[in-house]
Design a protein around this motif. Structure first.
Motif, short mmCIF file in Angstrom:
data_model
loop_
_atom_site.label_atom_id
_atom_site.label_comp_id
_atom_site.label_asym_id
_atom_site.label_seq_id
_atom_site.Cartn_x
_atom_site.Cartn_y
_atom_site.Cartn_z
N TYR A 34 1.45 -1.13 0.11
CA TYR A 34 0.32 0.18 -0.20
C TYR A 34 0.69 1.14 -0.14
N GLY A 35 2.51 1.31 0.57
CA GLY A 35 3.29 1.95 0.46
C GLY A 35 3.47 2.79 -0.63
N GLN A 36 3.61 2.31 -1.73
CA GLN A 36 4.38 2.72 -3.03
C GLN A 36 3.91 3.10 -4.30
N GLY A 37 3.76 3.53 -5.07
CA GLY A 37 2.78 3.69 -6.77
C GLY A 37 1.71 5.13 -6.00
N GLU A 38 0.45 4.59 -7.08
CA GLU A 38 -0.27 5.27 -6.68
C GLU A 38 -1.66 5.52 -5.34
N CYS A 39 -1.11 4.24 -4.98
CA CYS A 39 -1.22 3.64 -3.40
C CYS A 39 -1.09 5.11 -2.75
N ALA A 40 0.66 5.43 -2.58
CA ALA A 40 1.11 6.29 -2.17
C ALA A 40 0.58 7.13 -1.95
N GLU A 41 0.86 7.54 -3.44
CA GLU A 41 0.14 9.33 -3.49
C GLU A 41 -1.10 9.74 -3.55
N PHE A 42 -2.43 8.81 -4.00
CA PHE A 42 -3.48 8.40 -2.73
C PHE A 42 -3.29 9.10 -0.98
N PHE A 43 -2.52 8.54 -0.63
CA PHE A 43 -2.76 8.36 1.05
C PHE A 43 -1.92 9.86 1.17
N GLU A 44 -1.34 9.85 0.66
CA GLU A 44 -0.02 11.10 0.74
C GLU A 44 -1.05 12.36 0.31
N GLU A 45 -2.18 12.47 -0.64
CA GLU A 45 -2.92 14.09 -1.01
C GLU A 45 -3.73 13.38 0.35
N GLN A 46 -4.17 12.90 0.04
CA GLN A 46 -5.71 13.05 1.38
C GLN A 46 -5.01 12.99 3.01
N ASN A 47 -4.04 12.55 3.10
CA ASN A 47 -3.50 12.94 4.30
C ASN A 47 -2.82 13.66 4.77
N GLY A 48 -2.01 13.61 3.72
CA GLY A 48 -0.95 15.27 3.80
C GLY A 48 0.43 14.75 4.64
N LEU A 49 0.71 13.60 4.31
CA LEU A 49 1.85 12.92 5.40
C LEU A 49 2.34 11.36 4.40
N SER A 50 3.30 10.90 4.29
CA SER A 50 3.14 9.66 3.44
C SER A 50 3.01 8.58 3.96
N VAL A 51 2.70 7.39 3.41
CA VAL A 51 3.07 6.65 4.29
C VAL A 51 3.92 6.17 5.05
N SER A 52 5.11 6.22 4.16
CA SER A 52 6.93 6.00 5.24
C SER A 52 6.67 6.29 6.57
N ILE A 53 5.98 7.77 6.70
CA ILE A 53 6.41 8.37 7.80
C ILE A 53 5.17 8.48 8.84
N PHE A 54 3.45 8.02 8.26
CA PHE A 54 2.39 7.87 9.20
C PHE A 54 3.07 6.55 10.28
N LEU A 55 4.22 5.25 9.29
CA LEU A 55 4.20 3.91 9.88
C LEU A 55 5.79 4.51 11.15
N TRP A 56 5.99 5.61 10.56
CA TRP A 56 7.16 5.49 11.43
C TRP A 56 6.76 6.36 13.09
N LEU A 57 5.81 7.09 12.28
CA LEU A 57 5.35 8.43 13.40
C LEU A 57 4.36 7.06 14.17
N SER A 58 4.01 6.11 13.94
CA SER A 58 2.32 4.60 14.27
C SER A 58 3.65 4.37 14.90
N LEU A 59 5.00 3.63 14.95
CA LEU A 59 5.99 2.45 15.59
C LEU A 59 5.51 4.00 16.91
N ALA A 60 6.49 4.65 17.34
CA ALA A 60 6.44 5.37 17.89
C ALA A 60 5.48 5.82 19.06
N LEU A 61 4.26 6.50 18.37
CA LEU A 61 3.18 6.13 19.72
C LEU A 61 3.37 4.65 19.73
N PHE A 62 2.98 3.80 19.14
CA PHE A 62 3.02 2.19 19.81
C PHE A 62 4.11 2.46 20.98
N ALA A 63 5.61 2.85 20.61
CA ALA A 63 5.67 3.15 22.21
C ALA A 63 6.10 3.21 23.23
#
Length: 745
Positions: free
Chosen positions: A387-416
């Motif tokens: 889900y984090g590459q190609g058009e899927c990644a572009e759509f996610f970033e357009e809708q939410n204002g951040l990339s899938v990679s950044i979202f996963l990174w900060l989610s991991l920080a929140l989990f901790a």
């Protein structure tokens, strides 16, 4: 491990006698026929609405003037104990008093340490300090602890038996005798048909007719009536009692404190006792990670409780004396879990039969297995790759204002962070060299206002009821935490709570599907293609001897070209494995419907199509239509799914095979020899099997998987039981290729 003893006894029981055993493998079997007590305990704990539950199954507590007796005759009629779950129950309800004593004649006098006044005992060697609390099992817990030379403290208004008590015991005797004889005495038949239907079972028929065979024996009609009548009668009242207690506990619970308690209990049993001890008190035995034990509380039960908390309206405090739920003790939540388990058991017993045992095992597996597996780097890589590459990644970033990679990174920080604290504020991420707005956007994807959460949770349940066209059982309610893992409390300082922190990672990985689904259909098509690519990479990374190929269309002309399986695994000079990949989402209806074969018809059609495509490929190989590569005569076929479609799914598997046979019947060239038994597996199961087997042993496991002996086994379990040598491998793919920040942690 599957906590499943609830359904185990159904296989050998009477067809009209629903399951008698407990839902959990470690729980005591609880007979529910008349003539047996629902809980085998001679010392009943007090009703949870009677002051404090410190009068638990293990320790009695002297009743003081604060305590009143409620529903006393109800307890007698059903002989219903509420044993403390894993020890002394503590105080389930705390009471706000108005200093006025009501119904004084009904109160129990307090029995205190100075009740007798004796100064010395035998030879003046021991001082007399009678305990205010009775010792375990030495007293009737309804009456308080005994003390030296004690006289009756109980004021009695009048003598006699409650009409409710007499009625319950009367029907107890009649039904117990007639369940054994399978027919009512002639003297009772007319009386039973008139009185019992209006008093005990309102929904029962208005008359009872017992036909007899030629030899005078009662027919099966009478047998069915008495079994079903006995079961429905007890279940109706037991379910009403436990649901009432369960609801009252939640109605009188402060939402914020309750979420803190749930968080603390999961932390206590997840190796984080040092964080939990700041918020609750608990017995030392409650500190455990074992799934079997009287103190074990399962994460899926806590998830159900959060859903119940959000969908239960709050009780309005009244003037005068009022009790609210104590949310500072482990024993308080354990009592609620006890009610929940009883509700789940009774709800299943009302409908469960030997005929639907496999469907229930499937539902229980869907509820439990994801919690038992946990989360790891393979899942991070997989979902980021899909889900984090190609058009899927572009759509996610357009809708939410951040990339899938950044979202996963900060989610991991929140989990901790949420593993250490129940409530957090938005953390400062400047140390990660990124803007604070990224954290705000990540929190927005994870969280929902508490008031909005209530309406959203109710809407999810209403939607599920509409789709399933049936009431939901308590155990199988849709969980808002799967879409919004954190609850937001806006006050002077905005705080966030993740009552079950592992669901933060669930939202960041599997939850990406819901973000991509909002876009055009081509995004899911692209995700399916990337899922196939990921499988080919995974096969080659774990087993370098294999070459995982993408098949090219084949046929005598472009008009007749067909696609081969998605992944062709070549070992040496031959194709030994053909894999059909299906990324079809397993919906809530497909997981928890009473008949998943019907509810998941669309997904089942995709799985059947995958089986058919494998059979067609083997047919084309046999007939010489496919000639691109040499295919082994014993090549295995695998239907690989993104979600766990086929775990404990015997009837779903059979339904997919039957539908595949219907599709294959349209092509007379597909012979029986082409219809090989295929292996069903999820990508998680495939990865787990790869991680513990070498190449030759993996092929041996596949050989066992298509045998009758191991039919229906999951691949990891089969690998452990079929006798191959097991190894331990790490995840072989470089996560940093997809998530660059991985190297920093």
């Amino acid at each position: 491990m599957l906590c499943l003893s609830r359904v185990g006894s159904c296989l050998g029981q009477h067809p009209f006698h629903p399951g008698r055993c407990s839902r959990f493998i470690h729980s005591e079997t609880k007979p529910i026929l008349f003539g047996h007590r629902f809980h085998k305990s001679d010392c009943s704990a007090s009703h949870p609405f009677v002051g404090d539950a410190g009068e638990g199954a293990d320790e009695g507590q002297a009743l003081t003037a604060r305590h009143e007796l409620h529903d006393f005759w109800l307890e007698l009629c059903f002989n219903d104990a509420v044993p403390a779950f894993g020890g002394s129950a503590g105080h389930i309800f705390e009471e706000v008093g108005n200093r006025h004593v009501q119904r004084v004649c009904n109160l129990l006098e307090p029995a205190r340490t100075d009740a007798v006044g004796a100064l010395f005992v035998f030879l003046h060697l021991l001082k007399c300090h009678p305990d205010g609390l009775g010792q375990r099992h030495l007293c009737d817990l309804q009456q308080g602890p005994p003390h030296p030379n004690a006289k009756a403290d109980l004021n009695i208004d009048r003598l006699g038996l409650s009409p409710c008590f007499l009625r319950a015991r009367f029907w107890h005797a009649i039904l117990h005798v007639n369940l054994l004889r399978k027919a009512p005495p002639a003297a009772y038949s007319g009386f039973v048909s008139t009185v019992l239907t209006s008093t005990v079972v309102p929904s029962a028929p208005r008359f009872v007719h017992y036909s007899q065979d030629n030899d005078g024996a009662p027919s099966k009609l009478g047998d069915y009536f008495w079994y079903s009548l006995g079961m429905l009668g007890t279940h109706h009242y037991k379910l009403k009692i436990y649901k009432g207690r369960y609801r009252t506990w939640l109605e009188r619970a402060n939402d914020l404190d309750c979420l803190t308690l749930i968080w603390a209990v999961q932390a206590l049993q997840s190796s984080h006792e040092k964080f939990a001890r700041k918020f609750i008190t608990y017995p030392k035995e409650a500190v455990t990670e074992k799934m079997i034990g009287e103190f074990a509380i399962y994460k899926w039960e806590l998830e159900t409780i959060v859903t119940s908390l959000l969908t239960t309206p709050k009780d309005r405090p009244r003037l005068g004396k009022y009790r609210y739920t104590n949310l500072t003790q482990f024993s308080s939540l354990s009592s609620l879990v006890h009610y929940l388990r009883d509700i789940e058991n009774i709800e299943y017993a009302k409908t469960g039969t030997a005929d639907n045992i496999w469907e229930e095992m499937y539902r229980i597996g869907q509820r439990q297995f994801s919690w038992q597996r946990g989360y790891n780097c393979e899942q991070l890589y997989r979902y980021a790759y899909v889900y984090g590459q190609g058009e899927c990644a572009e759509f996610f970033e357009e809708q939410n204002g951040l990339s899938v990679s950044i979202f996963l990174w900060l989610s991991l920080a929140l989990f901790a962070l949420t593993m250490e604290k129940p409530w957090i504020i938005a953390p400062d991420v400047s140390i990660l060299k990124m803007g604070q707005d990224n954290m705000e956007k990540t929190l927005a994807l994870h969280s929902i206002e508490l008031t909005d959460a209530r309406s959203k949770a109710k809407a999810l349940i209403d939607d599920a009821v509409t789709k399933l066209r049936a009431p939901l059982r308590t155990a199988y309610m849709p969980s808002l935490l799967r879409q919004r893992s954190m609850l937001k409390n806006t006050g002077r300082v905005t705080t966030y709570c993740a009552p079950l922190p592992p669901l933060v990672m669930n939202r960041a990985t599997a939850g990406l599907y819901y973000d991509i689904k909002q876009g055009p259909d081509r995004l899911l098509t692209e995700a399916n293609t990337r899922f196939e690519e990921y499988i080919r990479k995974l096969v080659e990374a774990y087993h370098p001897r294999f070459a995982a190929l993408k098949g090219e269309p084949y046929g005598s002309s472009k008009a007749t070209e067909v696609d081969p399986p998605d992944c062709l695994v070549k070992d040496g000079e031959e194709i030994t494995i053909a894999v059909e990949c299906k990324a079809t989402k397993l919906t809530f209806e497909g997981q928890f419907a009473e008949n998943p074969t019907i509810a998941a018809k669309q997904g089942l059609e995709q799985l059947a199509k995958g089986i058919f495509q494998l059979w067609r490929f083997f047919s084309h190989v046999r007939r010489g239509i496919y000639t691109t590569h040499t295919v082994s005569p014993t090549a295995h076929g695998i239907v690989l799914t993104m979600d766990s479609w086929m775990q404990m799914a015997t009837k779903l598997r059979e339904g997919a095979l039957e539908r595949a046979k219907e599709l294959a019947a349209a092509d007379p060239e597909i012979k029986d020899e082409d219809r090989r038994m295929v292996v069903f597996a999820s990508v998680q199961e495939l990865n787990d099997t790869f991680a513990q087997t070498e190449t030759d042993n993996f092929m041996t496991v596949l050989g066992h998987a298509v045998s009758e002996k191991y039919r229906g086994y999951g691949l990891p379990k089969l690998a452990r039981e079929c006798g191959v040598q097991l190894v331990r491998k790490g995840f072989p793919l470089n996560v940093a290729e997809i998530l660059p920040w991985w190297e920093q942690i």
